[in-house]
Scaffold this motif. Structure first.
Motif, short mmCIF file in Angstrom:
data_model
loop_
_atom_site.label_atom_id
_atom_site.label_comp_id
_atom_site.label_asym_id
_atom_site.label_seq_id
_atom_site.Cartn_x
_atom_site.Cartn_y
_atom_site.Cartn_z
N MET A 90 0.81 -1.20 0.00
CA MET A 90 0.00 0.00 0.00
C MET A 90 0.85 1.25 0.00
O MET A 90 0.32 2.35 0.10
CB MET A 90 -0.94 0.00 1.20
N GLY A 91 2.09 1.13 -0.08
CA GLY A 91 2.95 2.29 -0.13
C GLY A 91 2.87 3.09 1.14
O GLY A 91 2.68 2.57 2.23
N SER A 92 2.96 4.39 1.02
CA SER A 92 2.96 5.24 2.20
C SER A 92 1.54 5.61 2.66
O SER A 92 1.38 6.34 3.61
CB SER A 92 3.75 6.52 1.92
N TRP A 93 0.52 5.11 1.97
CA TRP A 93 -0.85 5.47 2.33
C TRP A 93 -1.40 4.65 3.49
O TRP A 93 -2.42 5.00 4.05
CB TRP A 93 -1.78 5.32 1.12
N GLY A 94 -0.77 3.59 3.84
CA GLY A 94 -1.21 2.81 4.99
C GLY A 94 -2.54 2.14 4.75
O GLY A 94 -2.69 1.35 3.84
N TYR A 95 -3.55 2.48 5.49
CA TYR A 95 -4.86 1.82 5.45
C TYR A 95 -5.74 2.38 4.35
O TYR A 95 -6.78 2.98 4.59
CB TYR A 95 -5.57 1.97 6.81
N GLY A 96 -5.39 2.17 3.13
CA GLY A 96 -6.22 2.56 2.01
C GLY A 96 -6.39 4.07 1.86
O GLY A 96 -7.39 4.53 1.38
N GLY A 97 -5.46 4.85 2.31
CA GLY A 97 -5.53 6.29 2.14
C GLY A 97 -6.08 7.03 3.34
O GLY A 97 -6.08 8.24 3.37
N TYR A 98 -6.60 6.32 4.31
CA TYR A 98 -7.19 6.97 5.48
C TYR A 98 -6.17 7.16 6.60
O TYR A 98 -6.47 7.79 7.59
CB TYR A 98 -8.38 6.18 6.01
N GLY A 99 -5.02 6.58 6.49
CA GLY A 99 -4.05 6.66 7.56
C GLY A 99 -4.47 5.75 8.70
O GLY A 99 -5.50 5.09 8.65
N SER A 100 -3.71 5.71 9.73
CA SER A 100 -4.01 4.78 10.82
C SER A 100 -5.22 5.22 11.64
O SER A 100 -5.87 4.40 12.26
CB SER A 100 -2.79 4.64 11.73
N GLY A 101 -5.57 6.49 11.66
CA GLY A 101 -6.71 6.96 12.46
C GLY A 101 -7.89 7.37 11.61
O GLY A 101 -8.88 7.87 12.12
N GLY A 102 -7.83 7.17 10.32
CA GLY A 102 -8.89 7.63 9.41
C GLY A 102 -10.23 7.00 9.68
O GLY A 102 -11.26 7.66 9.66
N TYR A 103 -10.25 5.70 9.92
CA TYR A 103 -11.52 5.02 10.18
C TYR A 103 -12.13 5.49 11.50
O TYR A 103 -13.33 5.62 11.62
CB TYR A 103 -11.35 3.50 10.19
N GLY A 104 -11.28 5.73 12.48
CA GLY A 104 -11.77 6.24 13.76
C GLY A 104 -12.39 7.61 13.61
O GLY A 104 -13.45 7.89 14.16
N MET A 105 -11.74 8.48 12.84
CA MET A 105 -12.28 9.82 12.62
C MET A 105 -13.58 9.76 11.83
O MET A 105 -14.51 10.52 12.09
CB MET A 105 -11.26 10.70 11.89
N MET A 106 -13.65 8.85 10.86
CA MET A 106 -14.87 8.71 10.08
C MET A 106 -16.00 8.21 10.98
O MET A 106 -17.14 8.66 10.88
CB MET A 106 -14.64 7.74 8.91
N GLY A 107 -15.69 7.28 11.88
CA GLY A 107 -16.69 6.77 12.82
C GLY A 107 -17.20 7.86 13.75
O GLY A 107 -18.39 7.97 14.02
N ILE A 108 -16.29 8.70 14.24
CA ILE A 108 -16.68 9.82 15.11
C ILE A 108 -17.55 10.81 14.34
O ILE A 108 -18.55 11.31 14.86
CB ILE A 108 -15.44 10.50 15.71
N GLY A 109 -17.20 11.06 13.09
CA GLY A 109 -17.99 11.97 12.26
C GLY A 109 -19.41 11.45 12.06
O GLY A 109 -20.38 12.20 12.15
N MET A 110 -19.55 10.15 11.81
CA MET A 110 -20.88 9.56 11.63
C MET A 110 -21.66 9.60 12.94
O MET A 110 -22.87 9.85 12.93
CB MET A 110 -20.77 8.11 11.13
N LEU A 111 -20.99 9.36 14.05
CA LEU A 111 -21.64 9.42 15.36
C LEU A 111 -22.18 10.83 15.62
O LEU A 111 -23.33 11.00 16.04
CB LEU A 111 -20.66 9.00 16.45
N ILE A 112 -21.37 11.83 15.35
CA ILE A 112 -21.80 13.23 15.54
C ILE A 112 -22.98 13.54 14.62
O ILE A 112 -23.95 14.19 15.02
CB ILE A 112 -20.63 14.19 15.31
N PHE A 113 -22.93 13.06 13.39
CA PHE A 113 -24.01 13.28 12.43
C PHE A 113 -25.32 12.70 12.95
O PHE A 113 -26.35 13.39 12.96
CB PHE A 113 -23.64 12.65 11.08
N TRP A 114 -25.32 11.44 13.40
CA TRP A 114 -26.55 10.80 13.85
C TRP A 114 -27.05 11.40 15.16
O TRP A 114 -28.27 11.50 15.36
CB TRP A 114 -26.37 9.29 13.97
N ILE A 115 -26.17 11.79 16.04
CA ILE A 115 -26.60 12.47 17.27
C ILE A 115 -27.30 13.78 16.91
O ILE A 115 -28.33 14.13 17.48
CB ILE A 115 -25.41 12.70 18.23
#
Length: 90
Positions: free
Chosen positions: A9-34
């Motif tokens: 995956m080269g320098s992109w790590g986890y598919g372009g999201y970086g190591s914390g990208g999925y966590g940030m996306m999850g927090i964003g969805m949580l804030i959206f639904w709240i």
């Protein structure tokens, strides 16, 4: 040549999201639904305060207004109207 898969995956790590990208996306969805849920609660409470019961908006009329309307509709007779009117005027 090196054995194994190496860093495919080269320098992109986890598919372009970086190591914390999925966590940030999850927090964003949580804030959206709240936010959606809080908006729904706000709209429900705002509309619930405008509920009509028997043609009268809750909290709009005094006891005398309600008594007069019940008398005008024929729900109570003259004697009951006078009795309740005296009770309300005390």
């Amino acid at each position: 040549m090196m054995g194994g898969w190496g860093n495919m995956m080269g320098s992109w790590g986890y598919g372009g999201y970086g190591s914390g990208g999925y966590g940030m996306m999850g927090i964003g969805m949580l804030i959206f639904w709240i936010g959606i849920i809080l908006l729904g609660i706000y709209l429900f409470r705002r509309n619930a305060s405008h509920v009509q019961v028997g043609g009268l908006g809750l909290g709009q009329y005094s006891g005398m207004d309600i008594l007069r309307e019940r008398y005008a509709r024929g729900e109570i007779d003259s004697a009951e109207y006078q009795s309740r009117k005296q009770d309300l005027e005390k």
